[in-house]
Design an enzyme around this catalytic site. Sequence first.
Site, PDB file in Angstrom:
ATOM      1  N   ASP A   1       9.210   4.174  -2.463  1.00 51.85           N
ATOM      2  CA  ASP A   1       8.233   5.054  -1.839  1.00 51.85           C
ATOM      3  C   ASP A   1       7.937   6.278  -2.695  1.00 51.85           C
ATOM      4  OD1 ASP A   1       7.957   3.502   0.453  1.00 51.85           O
ATOM      5  OD2 ASP A   1       9.611   4.503   1.481  1.00 51.85           O
TER       6      ASP A   1
ATOM      7  N   TYR B   1      21.684   1.590  -3.943  1.00 54.82           N
ATOM      8  CA  TYR B   1      20.944   2.840  -3.787  1.00 54.82           C
ATOM      9  C   TYR B   1      21.929   3.997  -3.631  1.00 54.82           C
ATOM     10  CZ  TYR B   1      16.538   0.374  -2.905  1.00 54.82           C
ATOM     11  OH  TYR B   1      15.407  -0.399  -3.021  1.00 54.82           O
TER      12      TYR B   1
END
Length: 305
Positions: free
Chosen positions: A61, A119
């Site tokens: 994003d 992540y």
Amino acid sequence: MLRFEDECVRRNLKITLSYDGSEFRGWQVQPGLPTVQGILADCLGRITGERVLPQGSGRTDAGVHALAQVASVSLESPIPEWNLQVALNDVLPPAIRVTGVERVEGSFHARHSATAKTYRYRIYRENICPPFLAHYVYHDPYPMDEDAMIAASEHIVGTFDFTSFAASDPERNARLAAAQSMPRGERVRSGVVEQELAEVTAGSANLDDDDEDAADALTIKQGNVRTVHSSLWARTPEEFSYTVRGNGFLHHMVRNLVGTFLQVGKGSLKADDIPAILAAKSRSAAGPTAPASGLYLVSVEYGTP
């Protein structure tokens, strides 16, 4: 040993790159907006003369960073891999660096071939966040029970339906709706893949997190079920960071997990509430979405997870 077809005609390449997500509107190409995929495609075109759209392992994003994003692309250009890496770094903006280019088998796809991803989310805990870190961490200097957050994170290790931590993607839906009104050629020029439109029309529009693609084989096979291999918090003098490794992540899943763990740290939720939140399979049961600035795609794995 790798076996390559059409040795002198076309190569499938694996490109590893890192980028500062604060300068871009995410990975996925969007007409008129700066995106990592769009800029990489433009630079490949300038170097090779070919019109290609590199496919990423996940569509991070806006504001999300990558230490080792992976993209795959098929090229006819004979330029050697090392020379292509050098040439790309010459023309890419400083916020994007290519750290490796290697030839891979034709069946390799940066997203579909991935077996695990890691992540990391960084929370800056000091009273004053240095301005040069502001776009790369989430600043929260206020009291929080870090031990409770560690305990909460342990509840998600394993295979679960993570619907409570998934988000819809209205921007993508709007983009596809607009693209459906375009002539097919214009769709391609806008970076909207015809296959993606067909899949959404067919109703297979579950989204992988920062892997937002209805064509993701894992999503089609398992719905919102994912396996988290590890879920760990780490403390340094200035930061409290969360690292999670799994076979895939739903849209906003990592940021929603962090937002929920922060609610545990603030006392709004308890660590033992996490199993019930998972069981609810409702986004409203979990905490808010943590800001994008603290999130990094650390690595993508291929082969046996």
